[in-house]
Write a protein that holds these residues in place. Structure first.
Motif, mmCIF file in Angstrom:
data_model
loop_
_atom_site.group_PDB
_atom_site.id
_atom_site.type_symbol
_atom_site.label_atom_id
_atom_site.label_comp_id
_atom_site.label_asym_id
_atom_site.label_seq_id
_atom_site.Cartn_x
_atom_site.Cartn_y
_atom_site.Cartn_z
ATOM 1 N N VAL A 270 5.165 -80.670 -3.062
ATOM 2 C CA VAL A 270 6.637 -80.671 -3.207
ATOM 3 C C VAL A 270 7.171 -81.247 -4.513
ATOM 4 O O VAL A 270 8.377 -81.168 -4.765
ATOM 5 N N ALA A 271 6.340 -81.848 -5.356
ATOM 6 C CA ALA A 271 6.851 -82.547 -6.544
ATOM 7 C C ALA A 271 7.677 -81.635 -7.446
ATOM 8 O O ALA A 271 8.769 -82.000 -7.889
ATOM 9 N N SER A 272 7.175 -80.428 -7.725
ATOM 10 C CA SER A 272 7.915 -79.527 -8.613
ATOM 11 C C SER A 272 9.204 -79.044 -7.962
ATOM 12 O O SER A 272 10.225 -78.855 -8.639
ATOM 13 N N ARG A 273 9.191 -78.886 -6.634
ATOM 14 C CA ARG A 273 10.409 -78.456 -5.925
ATOM 15 C C ARG A 273 11.475 -79.541 -5.956
ATOM 16 O O ARG A 273 12.660 -79.261 -6.182
ATOM 17 N N PHE A 274 11.064 -80.782 -5.739
ATOM 18 C CA PHE A 274 12.020 -81.880 -5.830
ATOM 19 C C PHE A 274 12.546 -82.023 -7.258
ATOM 20 O O PHE A 274 13.708 -82.384 -7.471
ATOM 21 N N GLY A 275 11.662 -81.769 -8.234
ATOM 22 C CA GLY A 275 12.097 -81.818 -9.629
ATOM 23 C C GLY A 275 13.165 -80.787 -9.921
ATOM 24 O O GLY A 275 14.172 -81.075 -10.580
ATOM 25 N N ALA A 276 12.954 -79.555 -9.427
ATOM 26 C CA ALA A 276 13.940 -78.487 -9.621
ATOM 27 C C ALA A 276 15.249 -78.818 -8.911
ATOM 28 O O ALA A 276 16.346 -78.574 -9.437
ATOM 29 N N LEU A 277 15.152 -79.408 -7.707
ATOM 30 C CA LEU A 277 16.359 -79.804 -6.981
ATOM 31 C C LEU A 277 17.106 -80.894 -7.738
ATOM 32 O O LEU A 277 18.345 -80.882 -7.814
ATOM 33 N N GLY A 278 16.367 -81.824 -8.319
ATOM 34 C CA GLY A 278 16.986 -82.881 -9.113
ATOM 35 C C GLY A 278 17.717 -82.344 -10.318
ATOM 36 O O GLY A 278 18.767 -82.878 -10.723
ATOM 37 N N ASP A 279 17.184 -81.275 -10.930
ATOM 38 C CA ASP A 279 17.869 -80.645 -12.061
ATOM 39 C C ASP A 279 19.241 -80.121 -11.645
ATOM 40 O O ASP A 279 20.163 -80.041 -12.464
ATOM 41 N N LYS A 280 19.378 -79.750 -10.370
ATOM 42 C CA LYS A 280 20.631 -79.165 -9.876
ATOM 43 C C LYS A 280 21.618 -80.225 -9.388
ATOM 44 O O LYS A 280 22.814 -80.153 -9.671
ATOM 45 N N ILE A 281 21.146 -81.219 -8.628
ATOM 46 C CA ILE A 281 22.066 -82.159 -7.981
ATOM 47 C C ILE A 281 22.050 -83.550 -8.613
ATOM 48 O O ILE A 281 22.889 -84.388 -8.274
ATOM 49 N N GLY A 282 21.123 -83.807 -9.522
ATOM 50 C CA GLY A 282 21.009 -85.127 -10.136
ATOM 51 C C GLY A 282 19.699 -85.793 -9.757
ATOM 52 O O GLY A 282 19.446 -86.034 -8.569
ATOM 53 N N THR A 283 18.868 -86.058 -10.743
ATOM 54 C CA THR A 283 17.546 -86.628 -10.481
ATOM 55 C C THR A 283 17.638 -87.981 -9.789
ATOM 56 O O THR A 283 16.816 -88.321 -8.931
ATOM 57 N N HIS A 284 18.660 -88.771 -10.145
ATOM 58 C CA HIS A 284 18.797 -90.107 -9.549
ATOM 59 C C HIS A 284 19.009 -90.030 -8.036
ATOM 60 O O HIS A 284 18.610 -90.929 -7.300
ATOM 61 N N LYS A 285 19.624 -88.942 -7.566
ATOM 62 C CA LYS A 285 19.832 -88.787 -6.122
ATOM 63 C C LYS A 285 18.509 -88.546 -5.397
ATOM 64 O O LYS A 285 18.315 -89.009 -4.269
ATOM 65 N N ILE A 286 17.598 -87.832 -6.052
ATOM 66 C CA ILE A 286 16.266 -87.616 -5.472
ATOM 67 C C ILE A 286 15.522 -88.947 -5.380
ATOM 68 O O ILE A 286 14.857 -89.244 -4.374
ATOM 69 N N ILE A 287 15.651 -89.783 -6.424
ATOM 70 C CA ILE A 287 14.979 -91.082 -6.432
ATOM 71 C C ILE A 287 15.531 -91.985 -5.328
ATOM 72 O O ILE A 287 14.771 -92.676 -4.634
ATOM 73 N N VAL A 288 16.847 -91.972 -5.149
ATOM 74 C CA VAL A 288 17.460 -92.768 -4.080
ATOM 75 C C VAL A 288 16.900 -92.340 -2.724
ATOM 76 O O VAL A 288 16.551 -93.174 -1.875
ATOM 77 N N GLY A 289 16.793 -91.036 -2.514
ATOM 78 C CA GLY A 289 16.205 -90.525 -1.273
ATOM 79 C C GLY A 289 14.778 -90.989 -1.096
ATOM 80 O O GLY A 289 14.341 -91.311 0.020
#
Length: 403
Positions: A270-289
């Motif tokens: 999932v790492a690349s998928r989360f990376g792509a999602l972070g590009d769309k909604i904000g990487t910091h939000k992925i890190i908080v999750g």
């Protein structure tokens, strides 16, 4: 700015190269203590000392020297540092198959640490050559590749050592790293790198002046260090925790190996998928999750009753891992000027190695003073503390465009 063709080709080649490097770095780990034992007549205590000393020597030297290599990367080019690291480590690891005593092996492990930086410089090159809007996906791809290689390494290393010998396995490992050297030499292109752009950025204070928000950058470096410390506080006690849960019934080695591999498998998927999602909604939000998920999962692990529950939770931890370390690297690439990216990624590597050293010390100390369950509880508080620091130093200093 690199063309689409160049950055995509670099990503393709270097993702394969770090996959091979991941195998090379991890395939000697399963038999390193056994190799140490073959080099002398040691007592149990002496064997434990030398195994730990030789294992950690590389990380200590790398943590000290990485910033210097990063400075050189910004002045001379990241590709040059990739070639330096891959060739140097190919020689150092290959030569380990020729040693006759533990002192020589320790010296070569330190030499390996001196030449380290292949993955961090590969990440730095990808970070500077990839369009910012694709950085998350690219860094996620790199993280997935090196994770996959690291997972396969112990299996391949154990197979090679059993079919051939410890010494032949070192030779094969050195050859694998030489392959990454050739791949990088002939197929990786560092587009539009200008040497003179960093001639006036020598001292650390000059580098810091390049940052729009130094607190954000150093907050991310601290985040990396604590992430690594938290993850590595668990690793040394996993097999012992499994043994406790099995109550003497079952194959401890096999089950421990499976459970140890589960987080990496999840991260890889999932790492690349989360990376792509972070590009769309904000990487910091992925890190908080990732922080929220990790704290819940570590706390729950403290109360497991069997290895099935442990395996499920460790697998889920892999998803939170995919939200953390790769995404921190993405934020570093998005918030660091290209002229000092090598320096920043080398600092990040040093922070990672410090965490690698501190984590096992924390885990073994807590388990010695209390029990294995307490290690997971303490790690939960460590993750929550990291989350607090991340909010204060990173989220509160985000540029408006990333908020």
């Amino acid at each position: 700015m690199a063309t689409n063709t160049i950055w995509k080709k670099n990503l393709y080649i270097l993702s394969i190269a770090v996959f091979i490097a991941g195998i090379a770095f991890s395939e000697i780990m399963p038999f390193l203590p056994l190799y140490v034992a073959s080099l002398g007549n040691f007592s149990h205590q002496e064997l434990n000392f030398w195994s730990g000393f030789i294992y950690s020597g590389m990380f200590i030297i790398s943590a000290i020297t990485s910033p210097w290599w990063g400075k050189l990367a910004d002045k001379k080019g990241r590709k040059l540092m990739i070639l330096r690291a891959s060739c140097g480590m190919a020689i150092a690891i290959g030569a380990m198959g020729l040693v006759t005593n533990v002192y020589q092996l320790f010296a070569l492990r330190c030499l390996q640490g001196l030449f380290a930086g292949f993955v961090s410089n590969s990440n730095a090159l990808i970070a500077t050559q990839t369009p910012k809007e694709k950085a998350g996906q690219a860094m996620g791809t790199m993280a997935s590749s090196v994770t996959a290689g690291t997972l396969l390494g112990p299996l391949i290393g154990g197979f090679l050592a059993s079919v051939f010998s410890y010494r032949i396995t070192f030779f094969i490992t050195g050859f694998l790293l030489f392959v990454t050297f050739l791949m990088s030499l002939f197929w990786v292109k560092e587009d539009n790198f200008v040497v003179k752009s960093t001639n006036n950025i020598g001292k650390t204070k000059d580098v810091i002046k390049q940052f729009k928000s130094p607190n954000l950058i150093f907050g991310l470096l601290i985040t990396t260090m604590i992430i690594q410390a938290a993850n590595n506080s668990i690793n040394p006690i996993v097999s012992l925790f499994v043994k406790q849960l099995l109550h003497g019934n079952g194959n401890v080695v096999l089950i421990s190996g499976i459970i140890a591999a589960l987080p990496g498998i999840a991260t890889f998927t999932v790492a690349s998928r989360f990376g792509a999602l972070g590009d769309k909604i904000g990487t910091h939000k992925i890190i908080v999750g990732g922080f929220i998920g990790a704290s819940i999962l570590f706390l729950a692990t403290a109360f497991v009753q069997n290895t099935i529950e442990l395996g499920v939770l460790r697998f889920l931890v892999g998803f939170s891992d995919a939200c953390l370390f790769p995404q921190v690297q993405t934020m570093l690439s998005k918030n660091s000027p290209a002229s000092v990216t090598g320096r920043v990624f080398s600092w990040n590597q040093s922070a990672m190695y410090i965490g690698n050293i501190a984590g096992p010390i924390i885990g073994t100390t807590i388990s010695g003073l209390s029990n294995y369950n307490m290690v997971f509880i303490v790690t939960t508080f460590l993750v929550l503390f990291n989350f607090l620091l991340f909010k204060l130093n990173v989220i509160n200093n985000l540029p408006v465009s990333q908020d």
